[in-house]
Design an enzyme around this catalytic site. Structure first.
Site, PDB file in Angstrom:
ATOM      1  N   ASP A 166       0.828  -1.215   0.000  1.00 38.15           N
ATOM      2  CA  ASP A 166       0.000   0.000   0.000  1.00 38.15           C
ATOM      3  C   ASP A 166       0.863   1.266   0.000  1.00 38.15           C
ATOM      4  OD1 ASP A 166      -2.106  -1.807   0.194  1.00 38.15           O
ATOM      5  OD2 ASP A 166      -2.288  -1.586   2.355  1.00 38.15           O
ATOM      6  N   ASP A 187      -0.380  -4.320  -3.896  1.00 40.32           N
ATOM      7  CA  ASP A 187      -1.372  -3.253  -4.064  1.00 40.32           C
ATOM      8  C   ASP A 187      -0.729  -1.886  -3.845  1.00 40.32           C
ATOM      9  OD1 ASP A 187      -3.174  -5.400  -4.284  1.00 40.32           O
ATOM     10  OD2 ASP A 187      -3.589  -5.359  -2.138  1.00 40.32           O
ATOM     11  N   ARG A 243      -5.748  -5.592  -9.457  1.00 38.82           N
ATOM     12  CA  ARG A 243      -6.870  -6.390  -8.991  1.00 38.82           C
ATOM     13  C   ARG A 243      -7.883  -5.440  -8.351  1.00 38.82           C
ATOM     14  NH1 ARG A 243      -4.765  -9.849  -3.703  1.00 38.82           N
ATOM     15  NH2 ARG A 243      -3.798  -8.127  -2.548  1.00 38.82           N
ATOM     16  N   TRP A 245     -10.059  -3.648  -5.864  1.00 34.47           N
ATOM     17  CA  TRP A 245     -10.438  -3.375  -4.481  1.00 34.47           C
ATOM     18  C   TRP A 245     -11.930  -3.046  -4.430  1.00 34.47           C
ATOM     19  CZ3 TRP A 245      -7.797   0.961  -1.058  1.00 34.47           C
ATOM     20  CH2 TRP A 245      -8.173   0.784   0.278  1.00 34.47           C
TER      21      TRP A 245
END
Length: 342
Positions: A166, A187, A243, A245
């Protein structure tokens, strides 16, 4: 480079020609109703040695008056600043500027809730960062945001944004990233902003199958998503392009170099096949060994010229109306200091 001396302070503005063009082509006032002078900024300096207005960056931010309508240019001298920073929502029109990202470093090492761990959190509108490294050094075992951006109309030029999971919480608002280096594994660009990444370098630290993006668009009516234009993807192992969220996650890669770090399938539905019919994952004229679409998931898109056109300019974030040039005049209080920009 232009230099002026004022009351014992050395005011230096370094303008690299390669970056100046990107500033000047985006010259504009931020809104049609705003009357802020975009050519003049109040100068505040930060230096750990004490030879400036402040030793700490947060102290300089705190010195900006609430609900200010003038540009404030916080010039940060080279050094490693171990601070956890916030730009409050009531302090718009702030620029944080180093000289080079390699020698002007803001670092912290926090983890925990994604909204709490950021080294730098930007809540104010009309924010600019230039030539900074922003990093979270927590490590590889939890969420560790380096930069959280929730203000509208925020721009980042030639910054390094570094962490593992993140890394960049690109959360809400319209944002622009130019010539930035963004590094992480899981991510590492995530959130629900409407953002354009232009000429950025994305570097994956994932050894197996980490995701570069996790965009969080929740409905088809939200005008959010990430566009990567003329970017570069490298890494040390393998990585997904993204992907979802959110169920309507939207990400487009255009004219981007993809190394072999990008896995052949390209995208993942994060274990929820229902999202395959609602996400918008597009690629347009990308190149390199990772850009081969013959094995891409069938629910991603190879964009036509017509489909790609809206994603190829700053209009996707309304940038022509709010991206502003580098100030050419600086002042302390009521005294102007003129800087000649080549």
């Amino acid at each position: 480079m232009a230099m002026k001396i004022y009351n014992g302070y050395e005011i230096v503005v370094l303008v690299a020609i390669v970056f100046l063009g990107s500033f000047m082509e985006n010259s504009a006032t931020t809104t049609g109703t705003n009357t802020t002078d975009m050519s003049t900024a109040i100068l505040i300096s930060v230096d750990q040695s004490g030879n400036a207005d402040f030793k700490k960056i947060q102290d300089a931010i705190d010195a900006v008056p609430s609900k200010n309508s003038e540009l404030y240019f916080i010039r940060i001298k080279p050094g490693t600043y171990r601070e956890k920073l916030q730009v409050p929502v009531d302090k718009p029109f702030i620029t944080l500027s180093g000289t080079l990202a390699s020698n002007t470093i803001i670092t912290w090492g926090d983890t925990g809730e994604i909204n709490q761990s950021a080294t730098l959190s930007v809540f104010a509108s009309d924010f600019v960062a230039r030539y900074l490294t922003i990093q979270n050094t927590f490590g590889t075992t939890g969420r560790a945001v380096a930069l959280r951006v929730e203000g509208d109309r925020a721009a980042f030029y030639s910054c390094n944004i570094l962490s593992y999971q993140d890394t960049l919480l690109d959360d809400t608002g319209r944002h622009y990233y130019n010539n930035c280096y963004i590094e992480g594994a899981t991510d590492f660009i995530c959130g629900n902003a409407a953002s354009l990444f232009e000429k950025c370098h994305l570097h994956s630290l994932s050894t197996v199958g980490g995701a570069i993006t996790a965009q969080h668009r929740n409905s088809s009516s939200e005008d959010t998503g990430y566009t990567f234009l003329n970017c570069k993807i490298t890494g040390i192992g393998t990585a997904l392009l993204g992907r979802p969220w959110g169920p309507y996650s939207r990400v487009v890669f255009a004219l981007t170099y993809m190394s072999s770090v990008v896995v052949p399938q390209g995208w993942d539905d994060w274990g929820d096949p229902s999202k395959q019919s609602t996400v918008y994952y597009g690629e347009y004229r990308c190149y390199g060994p990772g850009a081969d679409r013959t094995k891409r998931v069938g629910w991603s898109k190879s964009l036509s010229n017509q489909e790609a056109t809206p994603f190829l300019t700053k209009d996707i974030i309304g940038g022509q109306g709010w991206l502003r040039p580098l100030p050419t005049h600086f002042k302390r209080g009521s005294t102007n200091v003129t800087v000649n920009v080549p």
